[in-house]
Write a protein that holds these residues in place. Structure first.
Motif, PDB file in Angstrom:
ATOM      1  N   GLN A 287      -3.233  -1.859  -2.867  1.00  0.00           N
ATOM      2  CA  GLN A 287      -4.682  -2.336  -2.604  1.00  0.00           C
ATOM      3  C   GLN A 287      -5.320  -1.839  -2.423  1.00  0.00           C
ATOM      4  O   GLN A 287      -5.322   0.164  -2.727  1.00  0.00           O
ATOM      5  CB  GLN A 287      -3.880  -2.940  -1.874  1.00  0.00           C
ATOM      6  N   LYS A 288      -6.132  -2.749  -2.839  1.00  0.00           N
ATOM      7  CA  LYS A 288      -8.161  -1.718  -2.242  1.00  0.00           C
ATOM      8  C   LYS A 288      -7.772  -0.478  -1.372  1.00  0.00           C
ATOM      9  O   LYS A 288      -8.407   0.280  -1.598  1.00  0.00           O
ATOM     10  CB  LYS A 288      -9.546  -2.082  -1.968  1.00  0.00           C
TER      11      LYS A 288
ATOM     12  N   ASN B 131       0.747  -0.645   0.126  1.00  0.00           N
ATOM     13  CA  ASN B 131      -0.389   0.277   0.219  1.00  0.00           C
ATOM     14  C   ASN B 131       0.623   1.610  -0.402  1.00  0.00           C
ATOM     15  O   ASN B 131       0.106   2.389  -0.377  1.00  0.00           O
ATOM     16  CB  ASN B 131      -1.224  -0.077   1.434  1.00  0.00           C
TER      17      ASN B 131
ATOM     18  N   GLU C 104      -5.607   2.102  -2.896  1.00  0.00           N
ATOM     19  CA  GLU C 104      -6.217   3.090  -3.845  1.00  0.00           C
ATOM     20  C   GLU C 104      -8.332   3.652  -3.434  1.00  0.00           C
ATOM     21  O   GLU C 104      -8.381   5.168  -4.579  1.00  0.00           O
ATOM     22  CB  GLU C 104      -7.845   1.437  -4.949  1.00  0.00           C
TER      23      GLU C 104
ATOM     24  N   SER D  36      -6.710  -6.415  -4.842  1.00  0.00           N
ATOM     25  CA  SER D  36      -6.385  -4.724  -5.448  1.00  0.00           C
ATOM     26  C   SER D  36      -7.771  -4.741  -7.099  1.00  0.00           C
ATOM     27  O   SER D  36      -8.414  -5.632  -7.279  1.00  0.00           O
ATOM     28  CB  SER D  36      -5.186  -4.712  -6.087  1.00  0.00           C
TER      29      SER D  36
END
Length: 816
Positions: A708-709, A687, A712, A737
C-alpha cells in the motif's frame, strides 16, 4: 466391423463439431439442406450409389451444424432472466424441473423461472436458473415451486487456458443465470405447480428417510448415491478415496448402474415367467422379459433424479433391450450407434458433455477391444489345465471381467487424462473387485430394500443391515487401494494430436498380428509418441526468452515466471476471502500448468499469507514438487497457518524468508532484486508483502504483491532503481495503493490488474490514473490470463484466451 450406422454417426458428429466452432448463418444452413435434399431425391431414384452416399454424408454434416445452431447462438426472449441482471438482490419464483443435486455442504436447485416480484408489482420471467444453497435443510423435489431472494449473476469461467468450461457446461443445459444463498432463510416453498401428486418425489423421500434412519455413515452415503443419485452424505475425504482408487464412477448414476438394473430385471422377470409351463408355450419368454424390463429401468431412472446422464443411460439401455426384442442383441455396435444418434438428434450439445463422451467411448471399446484381446490371449491352454467345470466357469468369468476392465480403462485413458489430469494405477484391480461388490450386489439389493421399505418396512430392516455390511466392506477395500503407495499420479493435459496418436497406437496394437505393415506402423507410432513426450518435456530448456504470465486467480492472483532454459517459478496461487467450496490451486492454477506440460516448479513464492494469495498453494506444493519456497516470514492466522506449514514441509527444509536485504539473485541470466519488506519490519499484512523486480536485459517486471501507499513511499526512499517495463498493480488496484509518486518512480509502460472483487476492485479511479499517466492497461478479470515474452530487448504480449500476440515495445532502456 459390420456397423452401417457407424459412418452416419461419425458424419453427424462432424457436423455438430463444425457448427460449434464456426459461425454459419442460420438461413444459409436451411438453404444448403434444402438443396442437398433436392439433389438427393433423384440420386436415390436413379440409384446413383456413390453420389447418394456422398450426399447423405453431406446432409448429415449440415444437419449436425443446423441442430447445433440454436444451442451455440441462443435467441433469448425479452422476458428471459438474463435481461434482468442487477447488482441488487431480487425476489424470484420458479419451479424445480429436476431433483435437487446434493453435495457434502451445499445443494443445487435447477429451476424454470416464472416471475420476478417487486414491492409494487410482479412480472413474468423465463429461463432456467441454477440456485446454490449452502447447508440446505429444506426438502424439495422436482415440480416444487419456490420463491427466493438472491442476486442474479451471469455464469463465468476463470480466464486461464485449461480450466473447466463452467459457463459452457451450464449453457448446454440452457442455464444462463445463477444465484447463491448462504442458507435457507431466503427460500420459501410455495404451492405445488399443477394438481398432480408427486408420487416419485414422495417415494424418493420415503426411501431417503429409511436409509438415513437405519444405516450409519459412511455406508448410507454410498447407498443414497447409488440408488437415488444423492451424494450429500458423502464426505470429501471418502469421495477423494473413490477417485484415487479409480472407482469414482460408481458414485454417479450412469450406464453401468442402469445396465445392472436392466440385467437384474430381465433375469428376474424371465425366471418368473418360466415358472409357468403354459406361458413358455404361448409366448417368447426372452422377448417379453426384454420388453417388461424396460419398466423397472424407467422407474430407477426416475427414482434417481432423471438428470441428463441418467436420461442418456436410459436411452442406451432401452436401445439394447429393443435390439433383444427384435433378435438383434449381437449387433452391439449398431445398437450403440443408434442410441448415440437418438441422443444427439434430440440434444446435440450432449456431445460436449464429459459423461456422454466417457460413457460411449467406454462402451465402444468394450465392444471393439474385448474380441481383439481375446484373440491375442487365447484361453485354450489355461482351460486345458483345469479339471472341474466350476473352475472353467470361474476362469472364464474372471477372464471376461478382466478383459472388460482393461478395455474400458484403455479406451477412456486419454479422456480421463484430458479432463481430470489423473490416472489411477490400481483402477484395473479395484474395478475388478468393486464393480461386482458395489454394482452387481448393492444396486439390486438397494432397489429391493427400497421396494420393501415402501410396502413391508419390517422386511427391509435385515436387508438394510446386510447391505450396510457389504458397503462397509467395499469402503474398507477402497481405502486400502487409495492409500497404497503410488496408487495414482497426476499427468499433464494431452493435446489433440497426442490423443489421436494414442488411439492409433491402440488400434494397431490389437491388430498387430495381422501383417507386417501394421507392425511397422505401430512401431512408428510408438517412436512418434516418445519423440513428442521428449519434445514436450524439454522444449523449455532450449529457449533464451523470459516469459511472465499473469493468471486469473479468483479474488487473488498468481504469476508464473518461466526463466530462460527451463526453470520455473510460481508466485502466489490465488484464492478467495470468503468460504468458497473450490480449491483454486487444483481447479484453476494446476490445470493451466498441466496444459503447459509443467509437472515441476523450481521456485514457489508467497508474497504474504492472505487467503487470496495462499489458498491455492498447498495443492501446488503437494503436486508440483517445488525445489525452493520463498516467503516474507509473516505468520498466518488459523486455518491459514496450517496451509502455510504444509507448504514449508513440502520443500523439505528448502524454505527461505526473503526481504529487502536479501542479495540480488541470478537465475539463468535473469536478475531478481528484492525491494520489500524491510528487515525487521513492524508492518503486518499488505504492506509487508514481498515485492521484487525481475530483469532481463532492458526489460523488467515489478511484482508488487499487495503493498500500500506506506510501503510504496518507503520503497521510493531507498533510492533503488524502480523503473520497470511492466508493473503488477499493487493490491489489485485499490485506492490504498498506486500513488502518483510511486507510478512516476516506476515509469511502467504496461500495468496489469489482477484479481476480481466485483464492483470494488480494481477501482475505476486507479485504472484511470494509470491511463492518464500514459500506461497501457491490461485487466486479467476482463481479458483473462495475459502473458509477456521478452528476449531482453523486445516485449510481446499475448492474450491467452484469444491467442493473439502483438509486439508492443521494441527497444527500452531502464538501466539506472
Amino acid at each position: 466391423m459390420n456397423a452401417p450406422l457407424f459412418p452416419l454417426l461419425v458424419f453427424y458428429i462432424l457436423g455438430i463439431i463444425f457448427g460449434y466452432y464456426f459461425l454459419i448463418p442460420f438461413h444459409f444452413l436451411i438453404a444448403f439442406l434444402a438443396i442437398l435434399f433436392a439433389i438427393l431425391l433423384p440420386a436415390l431414384l436413379f440409384r446413383w450409389r456413390t453420389v447418394s452416399h456422398l450426399l447423405i454424408f453431406c446432409c448429415l454434416i449440415a444437419l449436425g451444424a443446423f441442430r447445433m445452431h440454436p444451442y451455440r447462438y441462443p435467441d433469448l426472449p425479452a422476458e428471459h432472466i438474463r435481461n434482468f441482471i442487477s447488482e441488487d438482490k431480487q425476489v424470484l419464483e420458479g419451479i424445480l424441473y429436476r431433483s435437487p443435486e446434493y453435495s457434502w455442504n451445499r445443494t443445487r436447485f435447477y429451476l424454470d423461472l416464472t416471475a420476478i416480484h417487486e414491492r409494487e408489482r410482479s412480472f413474468p420471467a423465463t429461463g432456467r436458473f441454477l440456485l446454490t444453497v449452502k447447508d440446505c435443510s429444506v426438502k424439495l423435489d422436482s415440480g416444487d415451486c419456490i420463491r427466493f431472494l438472491s442476486r442474479v449473476t451471469i455464469p463465468s469461467n476463470f480466464g486461464n487456458p485449461g480450466c473447466f468450461d463452467y459457463a459452457g457446461h451450464l449453457a448446454r443445459e440452457g442455464i444462463y443465470a445463477t444465484g447463491f444463498l448462504p442458507d435457507v432463510r431466503y427460500v420459501a416453498k410455495m404451492a405445488r405447480a399443477g394438481s398432480h401428486p408427486d408420487f416419485i418425489g414422495k417415494i424418493r423421500e420415503t426411501i431417503r428417510e429409511t436409509f438415513l434412519n437405519t444405516m450409519e455413515t459412511p455406508s448410507r452415503g454410498v447407498a443414497l448415491a447409488m440408488i437415488l443419485g444423492d451424494r450429500g452424505e458423502i464426505t470429501p475425504s471418502l469421495q477423494e478415496d473413490f477417485v484415487i482408487a479409480g472407482v469414482a464412477h460408481l458414485l454417479a448414476i450412469s450406464g453401468l448402474h442402469v445396465g445392472i438394473v436392466a440385467a437384474f430385471a430381465y433375469l428376474l422377470i424371465r425366471w418368473c415367467l418360466k415358472r409357468s409351463y403354459r406361458l413358455t408355450l404361448l409366448i417368447s419368454i426372452h422377448t417379453w422379459a426384454s420388453f417388461l424390463a424396460i419398466f423397472p429401468v424407467l422407474f430407477y431412472a426416475l427414482l434417481s433424479g432423471w438428470n441428463l446422464p441418467t436420461q442418456r443411460a436410459f436411452i442406451m439401455v432401452v436401445a439394447y433391450l429393443t435390439a433383444m426384442i427384435l433378435g438383434r442383441e449381437r449387433d452391439l455396435m449398431n445398437t450403440l450407434c443408434l442410441a448415440a444418434l437418438i441422443i444427439l438428434l434430440f440434444s446435440p450439445v450432449s456431445l460436449l458433455d464429459i459423461s456422454f463422451q466417457l460413457s460411449f467411448v467406454s462402451v465402444f471399446f468394450l465392444i471393439y477391444l474385448i474380441p481383439k484381446i481375446a484373440l491375442l490371449l487365447p484361453e485354450e491352454k489355461p482351460i486345458a489345465q483345469l479339471r472341474y467345470q466350476w473352475e472353467i466357469k470361474v476362469f472364464r468369468w474372471l477372464r471376461g471381467a478382466l478383459f472388460a476392465t482393461v478395455a474400458a480403462t484403455l479406451g477412456t485413458l486419454p479422456l480421463v487424462a484430458l479432463y481430470f489430469n489423473r490416472i489411477s494405477i490400481v483402477s484395473v484391480v479395484s474395478n475388478l473387485i468393486l464393480i461386482p461388490l458395489l454394482g452387481f450386489i448393492t444396486v439390486p439389493l438397494g432397489l429391493i430394500i427400497a421396494f420393501f421399505s415402501l410396502v413391508f418396512p419390517t422386511i427391509a430392516s435385515p436387508l438394510l443391515a446386510c447391505d450396510e455390511q457389504i458397503i462397509d466392506s467395499a469402503i474398507i477395500l477402497i481405502r486400502f487401494f487409495a492409500h497404497l503407495p503410488l496408487s495414482d499420479f497426476r499427468v499433464f493435459t494431452p493435446t489433440l494430436l497426442e490423443i489421436c496418436l494414442f488411439y492409433a497406437g491402440l488400434f494397431l496394437l490389437v491388430n498387430v498380428k495381422k501383417n507386417r505393415t501394421v507392425r511397422y506402423s505401430f512401431a512408428f507410432i510408438v517412436l512418434f509418441i516418445i519423440a513428442d513426450f521428449l519434445f514436450s518435456s524439454y522444449q523449455g530448456r532450449f529457449t533464451s526468452h523470459l516469459q511472465v504470465t499473469f493468471l486469473d486467480g479468483g479474488q487473488g492472483e498468481a504469476v508464473l515466471v518461466e526463466f530462460p532454459y527451463g526453470r520455473k517459478m510460481l508466485i502466489d496461487a490465488g484464492g478467495f476471502h470468503s468460504d468458497v467450496d473450490i480449491d483454486i490451486g487444483e481447479r484453476v492454477i494446476a490445470p493451466f500448468l498441466w496444459k503447459k506440460k509443467i509437472t515441476k516448479l523450481d521456485y514457489v513464492v508467497l508474497t504474504h499469507p492472505h487467503p487470496d494469495h495462499l489458498n491455492g498453494l498447498p495443492f501446488i506444493a503437494r503436486n508440483f514438487k517445488p525445489g525452493v519456497f520463498w516467503w516474507n516470514g509473516d505468520e498466518a492466522a488459523p486455518p491459514l497457518a496450517e496451509k502455510l506449514h504444509q507448504i514449508i514441509g513440502s520443500v523439505k527444509g528448502n524454505s527461505r524468508v526473503v526481504n529487502r536485504t536479501t542479495p540480488s539473485l541470478a537465475v539463468n541470466g535473469v536478475q531478481i532484486d528484492f525491494l520489500n519488506p524491510p528487515p525487521q519490519s513492524s508492518w503486518v499484512g499488505n504492506n509487508n508483502s514481498l515485492a521484487f523486480r525481475i530483469v532481463l536485459g532492458e526489460v523488467s517486471f515489478f511484482l508488487t504483491g499487495d503493498i500500500q501507499k506506506e510501503a510504496e513511499a518507503d520503497i521510493i526512499r531507498t533510492g533503488k532503481n524502480l523503473r520497470s517495463t511492466v508493473i503488477k498493480v499493487p493490491h489489485h488496484g485499490s485506492l490504498s495503493s498506486s500513488s502518483e509518486e510511486f507510478i512516476r518512480a516506476v515509469k511502467p509502460k504496461v500495468a496489469v490488474f489482477t484479481g476480481k472483487l466485483g464492483r470494488f476492485l480494481p477501482h475505476s479511479h486507479i485504472i484511470q490514473r494509470y491511463k492518464e499517466m500514459g500506461v497501457a492497461v491490461n485487466r486479467v478479470d476482463q481479458q483473462g490470463a495475459v502473458s509477456f515474452v521478452t528476449d531482453g530487448k523486445m516485449l510481446w504480449v499475448k492474450k491467452l484466451q484469444s491467442g493473439i500476440m502483438t509486439s508492443v515495445i521494441q527497444t527500452l532502456d531502464h538501466r539506472p
